[in-house]
Write a protein that holds these residues in place. Structure first.
Motif, PDB file in Angstrom:
ATOM      1  N   VAL A   1       0.841  -1.197   0.000  1.00  0.00           N
ATOM      2  CA  VAL A   1       0.000   0.000   0.000  1.00  0.00           C
ATOM      3  C   VAL A   1       0.881   1.253   0.000  1.00  0.00           C
ATOM      4  N   THR A   2       1.899   1.276   0.856  1.00  0.00           N
ATOM      5  CA  THR A   2       2.779   2.451   0.945  1.00  0.00           C
ATOM      6  C   THR A   2       3.479   2.713  -0.382  1.00  0.00           C
ATOM      7  N   GLU A   3       4.017   1.658  -0.988  1.00  0.00           N
ATOM      8  CA  GLU A   3       4.830   1.865  -2.195  1.00  0.00           C
ATOM      9  C   GLU A   3       3.958   2.204  -3.404  1.00  0.00           C
ATOM     10  N   LEU A   4       2.817   1.531  -3.548  1.00  0.00           N
ATOM     11  CA  LEU A   4       1.969   1.844  -4.716  1.00  0.00           C
ATOM     12  C   LEU A   4       1.332   3.230  -4.584  1.00  0.00           C
ATOM     13  N   GLN A   5       1.056   3.642  -3.345  1.00  0.00           N
ATOM     14  CA  GLN A   5       0.558   5.026  -3.153  1.00  0.00           C
ATOM     15  C   GLN A   5       1.588   6.044  -3.647  1.00  0.00           C
ATOM     16  N   LYS A   6       2.876   5.766  -3.431  1.00  0.00           N
ATOM     17  CA  LYS A   6       3.933   6.699  -3.871  1.00  0.00           C
ATOM     18  C   LYS A   6       3.898   6.902  -5.385  1.00  0.00           C
ATOM     19  N   LEU A   7       3.371   5.885  -6.117  1.00  0.00           N
ATOM     20  CA  LEU A   7       3.302   6.002  -7.585  1.00  0.00           C
ATOM     21  C   LEU A   7       1.974   6.596  -8.049  1.00  0.00           C
ATOM     22  N   GLY A   8       1.130   6.967  -7.077  1.00  0.00           N
ATOM     23  CA  GLY A   8      -0.154   7.591  -7.432  1.00  0.00           C
ATOM     24  C   GLY A   8      -1.327   6.630  -7.453  1.00  0.00           C
ATOM     25  N   ALA A   9      -1.121   5.393  -7.011  1.00  0.00           N
ATOM     26  CA  ALA A   9      -2.237   4.422  -7.024  1.00  0.00           C
ATOM     27  C   ALA A   9      -3.263   4.795  -5.977  1.00  0.00           C
ATOM     28  N   ASN A  10      -4.508   4.430  -6.284  1.00  0.00           N
ATOM     29  CA  ASN A  10      -5.604   4.633  -5.352  1.00  0.00           C
ATOM     30  C   ASN A  10      -5.793   3.313  -4.596  1.00  0.00           C
TER      31      ASN A  10
ATOM     32  N   HIS B   1       2.865   7.158 -11.899  1.00  0.00           N
ATOM     33  CA  HIS B   1       4.092   7.917 -12.208  1.00  0.00           C
ATOM     34  C   HIS B   1       5.261   7.295 -11.472  1.00  0.00           C
ATOM     35  N   GLY B   2       6.469   7.742 -11.785  1.00  0.00           N
ATOM     36  CA  GLY B   2       7.663   7.182 -11.156  1.00  0.00           C
ATOM     37  C   GLY B   2       7.833   7.670  -9.726  1.00  0.00           C
ATOM     38  N   GLY B   3       8.930   7.244  -9.108  1.00  0.00           N
ATOM     39  CA  GLY B   3       9.200   7.658  -7.734  1.00  0.00           C
ATOM     40  C   GLY B   3      10.277   6.791  -7.117  1.00  0.00           C
ATOM     41  N   GLN B   4      10.579   7.098  -5.865  1.00  0.00           N
ATOM     42  CA  GLN B   4      11.594   6.318  -5.147  1.00  0.00           C
ATOM     43  C   GLN B   4      10.888   5.269  -4.307  1.00  0.00           C
TER      44      GLN B   4
ATOM     45  N   ASP C   1      12.413  -7.363   0.631  1.00  0.00           N
ATOM     46  CA  ASP C   1      11.470  -8.447   0.312  1.00  0.00           C
ATOM     47  C   ASP C   1      11.441  -8.621  -1.207  1.00  0.00           C
ATOM     48  N   HIS C   2      11.846  -9.812  -1.661  1.00  0.00           N
ATOM     49  CA  HIS C   2      11.950 -10.083  -3.101  1.00  0.00           C
ATOM     50  C   HIS C   2      10.665  -9.789  -3.858  1.00  0.00           C
ATOM     51  N   ARG C   3       9.521 -10.136  -3.266  1.00  0.00           N
ATOM     52  CA  ARG C   3       8.271  -9.959  -4.033  1.00  0.00           C
ATOM     53  C   ARG C   3       7.847  -8.485  -4.080  1.00  0.00           C
ATOM     54  N   ILE C   4       8.220  -7.705  -3.085  1.00  0.00           N
ATOM     55  CA  ILE C   4       7.938  -6.257  -3.153  1.00  0.00           C
ATOM     56  C   ILE C   4       8.878  -5.632  -4.199  1.00  0.00           C
ATOM     57  N   GLY C   5      10.130  -6.080  -4.228  1.00  0.00           N
ATOM     58  CA  GLY C   5      11.093  -5.589  -5.223  1.00  0.00           C
ATOM     59  C   GLY C   5      10.605  -5.852  -6.639  1.00  0.00           C
ATOM     60  N   MET C   6      10.117  -7.060  -6.903  1.00  0.00           N
ATOM     61  CA  MET C   6       9.661  -7.388  -8.265  1.00  0.00           C
ATOM     62  C   MET C   6       8.363  -6.655  -8.618  1.00  0.00           C
ATOM     63  N   THR C   7       7.516  -6.420  -7.621  1.00  0.00           N
ATOM     64  CA  THR C   7       6.292  -5.645  -7.879  1.00  0.00           C
ATOM     65  C   THR C   7       6.673  -4.222  -8.313  1.00  0.00           C
ATOM     66  N   ALA C   8       7.664  -3.639  -7.645  1.00  0.00           N
ATOM     67  CA  ALA C   8       8.127  -2.291  -8.007  1.00  0.00           C
ATOM     68  C   ALA C   8       8.690  -2.287  -9.427  1.00  0.00           C
ATOM     69  N   ALA C   9       9.433  -3.339  -9.765  1.00  0.00           N
ATOM     70  CA  ALA C   9      10.048  -3.390 -11.100  1.00  0.00           C
ATOM     71  C   ALA C   9       8.988  -3.526 -12.197  1.00  0.00           C
ATOM     72  N   VAL C  10       7.951  -4.311 -11.942  1.00  0.00           N
ATOM     73  CA  VAL C  10       6.882  -4.449 -12.949  1.00  0.00           C
ATOM     74  C   VAL C  10       6.102  -3.131 -13.044  1.00  0.00           C
ATOM     75  N   ALA C  11       5.907  -2.468 -11.915  1.00  0.00           N
ATOM     76  CA  ALA C  11       5.234  -1.159 -11.938  1.00  0.00           C
ATOM     77  C   ALA C  11       6.008  -0.194 -12.832  1.00  0.00           C
TER      78      ALA C  11
ATOM     79  N   THR D   1       5.127   3.116 -15.640  1.00  0.00           N
ATOM     80  CA  THR D   1       5.173   4.491 -15.129  1.00  0.00           C
ATOM     81  C   THR D   1       5.683   5.436 -16.224  1.00  0.00           C
ATOM     82  N   ASP D   2       5.265   6.707 -16.155  1.00  0.00           N
ATOM     83  CA  ASP D   2       5.686   7.645 -17.204  1.00  0.00           C
ATOM     84  C   ASP D   2       7.062   8.250 -16.923  1.00  0.00           C
ATOM     85  N   THR D   3       7.535   8.106 -15.685  1.00  0.00           N
ATOM     86  CA  THR D   3       8.900   8.527 -15.337  1.00  0.00           C
ATOM     87  C   THR D   3       9.569   7.369 -14.586  1.00  0.00           C
ATOM     88  N   PRO D   4      10.901   7.402 -14.414  1.00  0.00           N
ATOM     89  CA  PRO D   4      11.583   6.235 -13.842  1.00  0.00           C
ATOM     90  C   PRO D   4      11.229   5.947 -12.380  1.00  0.00           C
TER      91      PRO D   4
END
Ligand code: S3P
Length: 430
Positions: free
Chosen positions: A353-362, A379-382, A388-398, A402-405
């Motif tokens: 929830v925290t990480e996908l919110q950073k990319l603008g997800a609802n 959108h992109g973000g840090q 956690d491997h599965r959180i890392g891969m979720t970020a990479a697929v996101a 994204t329109d920015t890195p």
């Protein structure tokens, strides 16, 4: 030190065929059964992820001969009764499966052993395994009143129990069954919701017997197992990242070969179909110990859905990537009954929830899951992986949509289950 990675994929589409690496759950078990059994076991398609290498390392410390050549592994064992007492601590790294299943195995030996893992393992509940094992007579001590690693085990003669599972967990079930193999009498495990059944399937491959009837699993103590050949299929939990990528990246078509589709694991396929994904599943070998399929997925118009109840154990590891999928689906996706996510490699409800919110997800967290409303342009973000491997891969697929890195703080943790993940991303990106 973990390396941060910039993930920059402007206007990509995904095209091509890959074979995802071996199943993590089955790879662990192939080493464990190969070490318990007498004789030679050969394994093909073994996952060279860090978690499975931790399992190999632990059994080598117990005196079991294990050779690794590429993804082929050979185990030569004189059987569980010939293991030697290790001088060193058994280090299980980031691996919950190694720690919990080994607890069940070691409890019924004659050996004194000590197990510990990394910071994440040090936070994961162990009493869910140690308590039923103690009912069998196991002598297990651990930090904080037996709850956490380091765990010290004094092996002893165990007796069978009849145990009703309070949580849906294959790790707990498997630990009890593996202990039951060494116990006096017939051990019974009752599951309200069926969890992955790789232990039950593999036991039969090694010449053992186990009966499964309507969620009741019974195993006779004192069985002798014999070495055999184990063919590890591709991991559906790794395939899930590319199934979702194929569905959400525009103009894409991906084929995944040799994916394990054991029905206790394939909830992600059901969810993709229910959400309207363009997916085709070609079963290859239905009668194999673990069935496999070739799966093709195309960019899709997706609809929100509700995911709850007995499908949850069939897709528990896929919920982070399903959350990303839901951000691209029309309407509301509700995930319920998934409180187990809080005790995975990290609290995956908070992390996703925290990480996908950073990319603008609802997306918002609930007590036992999350609610996602889509579709949203991300959108992109840090982003953080929380190790956690599965959180890392979720970020990479996101990052593929994204329109920015996206900058990911620690991409190295992905090697826990999918060391060739970025090679496969690069092979598919066009
Ligand atoms: C696993 C079981 C699951 C899963 C884990 C691997 C296994 O955990 O999340 O990645 O190999 O038995 P639980 O059984 O604790 O749900």
């Amino acid at each position: 030190m973990p390396h941060s990675k910039i993930l920059d994929y402007p206007n990509v589409r995904l095209q091509g065929t890959i074979e995802v690496p071996g199943d993590k759950s089955i790879s662990h078990r192939s080493i464990m059964f190969g070490a318990i059994a007498k004789g030679k076991t050969t394994v093909s398609g073994f996952l060279l992820g860090e978690d499975c290498l931790s399992t190999i390392d632990c059994f080598r410390k117990l005196g079991v001969e294990i050779d690794v050549e590429g993804t082929n592994v050979t185990i030569n064992s004189s059987g569980i009764h010939e293991w030697k007492e290790p001088k060193e601590v058994l280090y299980t790294g980031n691996s919950g499966t190694t720690t919990r299943l080994m607890l069940g195995i070691l409890a019924g030996t004659t050996l004194h052993t000590v197990m510990t893992g990394d910071d994440s393992i040090g936070k994961r509940p162990m009493r869910r395994v140690a308590d039923p094992l103690r009912l069998m007579g196991a002598q297990i001590a651990g930090r904080d009143n037996g709850q956490y690693t380091p765990l010290a085990i004094q092996g002893t003669q165990l007796k069978a129990i009849d145990y009703t599972m309070p949580v849906a967990s294959a790790q707990v079930k498997s630990a009890i069954l593996l202990a039951g193999l060494q116990a006096e009498g017939t051990t019974i495990v009752r599951e309200k919701e069926v969890s992955r059944d790789h232990t039950e399937r593999m036991l039969k491959q090694f010449g053992g017997s186990v009966t499964v009837d309507n969620g009741v699993v019974s195993i006779e103590g004192g069985q002798k197992l014999t070495g055999t050949h184990v063919n590890v299929p591709g991991d559906v939990s790794s395939a899930a990242f590319f199934l979702v990528a194929g569905a959400i990246v525009p103009n894409s078509e991906i084929t995944l070969q040799n994916v394990g589709v054991n029905p206790t694991r394939s909830g992600i396929i059901d969810v993709l179909e229910k959400m309207g994904a363009q997916i085709s599943v070609q079963i290859e070998d239905e009668n194999a110990a673990e069935p496999t399929a070739t799966i093709t997925i195309q960019s899709s118009q997706l609809e929100g859905t509700t995911i709850e109840g007995d499908i949850i154990p069939r897709l528990i590891d896929e919920i982070p990537i399903i959350a990303l999928l839901a951000t691209q689906a029309k309407g509301k996706t509700i995930i319920r009954n998934a409180e187990e996510l809080k005790v995975k490699e990290t609290d995956r409800i908070v992390a996703v929830v925290t990480e996908l919110q950073k990319l603008g997800a609802n997306i918002e967290a609930t007590e036992d899951g999350m609610i996602i409303e889509g579709p949203t342009k991300l959108h992109g973000g840090q982003l953080k992986s929380y190790g956690d491997h599965r959180i890392g891969m979720t970020a990479a697929v996101a990052a593929l949509i994204t329109d920015t890195p996206v900058e990911l703080d620690d991409a190295d943790c992905i090697a826990v289950s999918y060391p060739t993940f970025f090679e496969h991303v690069n092979a598919l990106v066009h």
